[in-house]
Design an enzyme around this catalytic site. Structure first.
Site, PDB file in Angstrom:
ATOM      1  CG  HIS A   1      -9.135  -1.097   9.125  1.00 58.00           C
ATOM      2  ND1 HIS A   1      -9.239   0.134   8.197  1.00 58.00           N
ATOM      3  CD2 HIS A   1      -8.352  -1.847   7.934  1.00 58.00           C
ATOM      4  CE1 HIS A   1      -8.471  -0.061   7.496  1.00 58.00           C
ATOM      5  NE2 HIS A   1      -7.712  -1.588   7.392  1.00 58.00           N
TER       6      HIS A   1
ATOM      7  CG  ASP B   1      -9.130  -3.464   1.762  1.00 52.34           C
ATOM      8  OD1 ASP B   1      -8.243  -3.903   2.329  1.00 52.34           O
ATOM      9  OD2 ASP B   1     -10.136  -2.434   2.381  1.00 52.34           O
TER      10      ASP B   1
ATOM     11  CG  ASP C   1      -1.913  -0.705   0.875  1.00 50.09           C
ATOM     12  OD1 ASP C   1      -3.138  -1.377   0.508  1.00 50.09           O
ATOM     13  OD2 ASP C   1      -1.918  -1.854   2.176  1.00 50.09           O
TER      14      ASP C   1
ATOM     15  NE  ARG D   1       1.109  -0.535   4.576  1.00 51.53           N
ATOM     16  CZ  ARG D   1       0.140   0.307   5.205  1.00 51.53           C
ATOM     17  NH1 ARG D   1       0.511   0.348   6.023  1.00 51.53           N
ATOM     18  NH2 ARG D   1      -1.157  -0.223   5.121  1.00 51.53           N
TER      19      ARG D   1
ATOM     20  NE  ARG E   1      -6.297   5.694   3.018  1.00 52.09           N
ATOM     21  CZ  ARG E   1      -7.428   4.388   2.584  1.00 52.09           C
ATOM     22  NH1 ARG E   1      -7.437   4.517   3.916  1.00 52.09           N
ATOM     23  NH2 ARG E   1      -6.855   3.254   1.986  1.00 52.09           N
TER      24      ARG E   1
ATOM     25  CE  LYS F   1      -6.245   1.831  -1.140  1.00 49.02           C
ATOM     26  NZ  LYS F   1      -4.958   1.274  -0.684  1.00 49.02           N
ATOM     27  CG  HIS F   2     -10.996   0.400  -0.215  1.00 46.90           C
ATOM     28  ND1 HIS F   2     -10.688   1.885   0.028  1.00 46.90           N
ATOM     29  CD2 HIS F   2     -10.109   0.007  -0.070  1.00 46.90           C
ATOM     30  CE1 HIS F   2     -10.091   2.060   0.326  1.00 46.90           C
ATOM     31  NE2 HIS F   2      -9.171   1.061   0.409  1.00 46.90           N
TER      32      HIS F   2
END
Length: 603
Positions: A250, A323, A138, A146, A207, A237-238
C-alpha cells in the site's frame, strides 16, 4: 424523429429485459455453468468502444444509496470521480464492477447494502445495451471485513489455519458467501493464498492461513469451494505470492527475493490448488519478483508473470483482477495513465479502483484508438468478465430482496456455526503450573486490560469490553481498563493499582515488539504477584516478547467471535484444540524456533 426515438427506447428496453430476465438467448449450455460464448460475443459486438473500456473497470463510489447519498459522500464523489453518485458513475463510465468499502459508507447494514446493490443494478440496466454490474468487496473475515454485524463474522485465515479443518474453512466460505450474495455482492476478494513465511510481514500476517504451503493450499481450495458453492466468485490473492515481504505494498514497492525453485515450492502451491478447485478470479500483487521477471516491473504489470506463469504454466483461464491501482506498489515506476494500459498488456481483465478514473479510463481508450491495444484484446477480457457474470446468474436476475436478506444474513444457525468454528481455532501456547483453565471459584475477580484496536468492520468490540462481558457471562466478576497499544506510564500505574484488588489479570496483547510499552505493562502486572493470563489478539508472535507470562493464548483476531471463543477456552468451557499454523521464533535469537508449527497445548 418521434417514431424512431420510440422504436429505439423499445429496443433498448427489450435488450435490458433479456439481460435482466435471461431469456433463452442466455441459457446455460451444460452443467458446468460455462455459458454459450457465441451469445456473449454477440453482446460484446453490440458495445461501443467506450462501453467496452468501462466493462474492464471496478470502481469505488461513496454513499449508502445509489441515488441519494449523504451530502458529504456527494462531495467526495465529485472531488475524486467527477460524479455525484453511483447512477452518474455508471452513466458516465459504464463500469463493469463496483467495490464496496466501509469507509466509503457502502456497508451500514444488510438491508441498506441490498438496496444499494439493487439501485446500482437498476441504473446499469437502464443504460442503452445495459449490463449488470459485478459488485465486489474484501470480506476475508478476521482482521479484514467490510460487512459487519448483524451479518455473521467468522474467524480469519490464520485462525482457520490453527483449527486446521478444511470442513470448517469450507463452511465459513459457504455461509459467508451466502450472506454476501443475499446482499447483492457476487465477488469476494478472498481467500488470501499468500504463505506467511515472514513474521515481520506488515500487510499479510494473520490474513494468511499459515506458513506451510501444503496446509495453506488445502484450506484455500476448501474456501474457494465454499464461497463458490454459495454462488459468489472467490478471488485468491495476491499472485504470485505476497507472503515473504517486510514492505506493505500500500505504501511501498516490495521485492520478493525467492528463486524460481523457492517460488514453486513456497508460493505456488495455494494458487495451483485454487486453480484446480475452479477459482473464478485471481488478484495480482504489486510486488517485484526478479526471479520470475527481471524487468523490475510489479507482477500486476508483468506479462511473464500473468500470462507466462499464471495463464500458460498454471493453465488458468478465469478472471484476473489487479489489486487496487491506488496502492503505491504499482505507482512507483509508472504514471497513473500508463498503469492500466500496461496491466491489460500483461494479461489482466479487471482494473480495480484507480486513483483517478478519468485518467485511467481515457488512457485505455486512447491506447486502443492509437493502436497500442487492440479492440480484440479488450474483447478477450470482457468475454471472461461476462462469462463470470453469466455463471453467477447476474444476466438472469441481478436483484436481491429484503426477504432474502432476512432469511439468510446473520441467522442463528450461521452465528452458532461461527462460534463453534472459532472455538476450534483458539490456541493455548503456554500454561505453566496449570494456571488455565481459570476457575471462578478461585479466580472470580478478573481485571481485563489491553489494546483496543478499531473493529475491522466498525461493528464489533472494543476487545477489552467484549472480553469483560464474556467473562461476566460465565460467572466471573470482570473489571475493564483499556490500556491501548502503547500504554503510558500513568496508564500502567493505573492498571497496577487496579490489579491489587483482583484474583487474576487478563491482558490482550497486540503486535508486541521489543520496544513496546505493552511489555512494560505486562511485566509490571506480573510484579504484583497476581496470576496474569495473556491473549494475543492479532499476531501469535507476541508470546516470544513476553517469556515470563505463565499462560498465553492466541486468538488471531479481535472480532467478537474469536474473543468470546478464547474466553470459553480460558474458562474451561471449551478445550483448546488450535495449533500454531506458523512457527514463533525466539525474540533474542530469530534464527531459533521457540514454538514450531503444530504447537498447541491441551488441558
Amino acid at each position: 424523429m418521434h417514431t424512431s426515438r420510440r422504436t429505439l427506447l423499445a429496443a433498448t428496453a427489450g435488450a435490458a429485459a433479456v439481460v435482466a430476465v435471461g431469456g433463452p438467448a442466455l441459457a446455460e449450455d451444460d452443467d458446468t455453468g460455462r455459458h454459450d460464448d457465441k451469445r456473449l460475443r454477440a453482446l460484446i459486438s453490440r458495445m461501443t468502444l467506450e462501453e467496452k473500456v468501462g466493462q474492464l473497470f471496478v470502481m469505488r463510489v461513496y454513499g449508502h444509496s445509489a441515488t441519494a447519498p449523504d451530502q458529504a459522500d456527494i462531495d467526495a464523489n465529485l472531488k475524486e470521480i467527477g460524479v455525484r453518485d453511483a447512477v452518474e458513475l455508471i452513466a458516465k463510465y459504464r463500469v463493469g464492477g463496483i467495490i464496496y468499502f466501509g469507509w466509503a459508507h457502502n456497508t451500514r447494514d444488510p438491508h441498506q447494502i441490498a438496496d444499494l446493490s439493487n439501485g446500482i443494478q437498476k441504473a446499469a440496466l437502464e443504460q442503452p445495451r445495459g449490463l449488470p454490474v459485478l459488485i465486489s468487496t474484501d470480506q476475508e473475515h478476521g482482521i479484514v471485513a467490510r460487512v459487519g454485524k448483524p451479518a455473521t463474522l467468522f474467524p480469519g485465515a490464520m485462525a482457520l489455519g490453527a483449527g486446521g479443518s478444511r470442513t470448517d474453512a469450507r463452511t465459513a466460505g459457504r455461509i459467508g458467501g451466502a450472506e454476501l450474495r443475499a446482499m447483492g455482492v457476487r465477488q469476494d476478494y478472498a481467500p488470501v493464498a499468500d504463505v506467511n513465511v515472514n513474521p515481520a510481514n506488515p500487510v499479510i500476517g494473520v490474513r494468511s492461513f499459515g506458513a506451510d504451503p501444503q496446509a495453506v493450499a488445502g484450506l484455500v481450495a476448501a474456501q474457494v469451494k465454499g464461497y463458490q458453492s454459495a454462488g459468489v466468485a472467490a478471488t485468491s490473492k495476491h499472485f504470485p505470492g505476497h507472503g515473504d515481504t517486510e514492505t506493505d505494498s500500500h505504501y511501498g514497492f516490495p521485492v520478493i527475493e525467492h528463486t524460481e525453485a523457492q517460488w514453486a515450492e513456497l508460493d505456488a502451491p495455494p494458487f495451483r490448488a485454487a486453480v484446480a478447485a475452479g477459482i473464478d478470479s485471481i488478484m495480482t500483487a504489486h510486488i517485484m519478483v526478479p526471479a520470475l521477471d527481471p524487468s523490475g516491473d510489479p507482477a500486476t504489470l508483468s506479462r511473464p508473470i500473468l500470462t507466462g506463469i499464471l495463464r500458460e504454466r498454471l493453465g488458468y483461464d478465469g478472471v484476473v483482477v489487479t489489486d487496487s491501482l491506488g496502492m503505491e506498489g504499482v505507482r512507483t515506476k509508472y504514471g497513473d495513465d500508463r498503469v492500466p494500459v500496461l496491466a491489460l498488456k500483461a494479461g489482466v481483465d479487471q482494473l480495480l479502483n484507480p486513483p483517478k478514473l478519468d485518467i485511467a479510463w481515457n488512457a485505455v481508450l486512447q491506447a486502443v484508438r492509437g493502436g497500442e491495444l487492440t479492440e480484440a484484446r479488450l474483447d478477450e477480457s470482457i468475454l471472461r468478465v461476462l462469462r463470470l457474470k453469466a455463471k453467477l446468474g447476474l444476466l438472469k436476475d441481478p436483484y436481491v430482496t429484503r426477504r432474502g436478506v432476512d432469511r439468510v444474513v446473520g441467522i442463528s444457525s450461521h452465528l452458532k456455526a461461527a462460534d463453534r468454528i472459532a472455538e476450534r481455532t483458539t490456541t493455548l501456547l503456554v500454561n505453566s503450573g496449570g494456571l488455565l483453565p481459570l476457575s471462578r471459584r478461585t479466580h472470580r475477580r478478573v481485571l481485563v486490560v489491553g489494546a483496543d484496536p478499531a473493529s475491522p468492520s466498525g461493528t464489533t468490540g472494543p476487545p477489552t469490553t467484549v472480553l469483560g462481558a464474556a467473562l461476566t457471562e460465565l460467572g466471573f466478576t470482570a473489571t475493564v481498563l483499556s490500556t491501548g497499544t502503547a500504554p503510558t506510564d500513568a496508564t500502567i500505574a493505573k492498571a497496577v493499582a487496579a490489579a491489587q484488588g483482583v484474583d487474576a489479570v487478563l491482558v490482550g496483547t497486540y503486535n508486541v515488539t521489543a520496544a513496546s510499552s505493552q511489555r512494560t505493562l505486562v511485566n509490571q502486572l506480573l510484579g504484583t504477584g497476581r496470576p496474569v493470563v495473556a491473549l494475543a489478539i492479532r499476531n501469535p508472535y507476541d508470546v516470544a516478547q513476553l517469556p515470563d507470562v505463565k499462560a498465553y493464548l492466541a486468538a488471531y483476531s479481535w472480532t467478537d467471535v474469536e474473543l468470546r471463543a478464547a474466553v470459553r477456552v480460558l474458562a474451561g468451557r471449551a478445550d483448546p484444540v488450535g495449533e500454531l499454523p506458523v512457527p514463533v521464533q525466539k525474540a533474542d535469537k530469530p534464527t531459533e524456533v521457540l514454538y514450531p508449527v503444530g504447537h498447541g497445548l491441551r488441558y
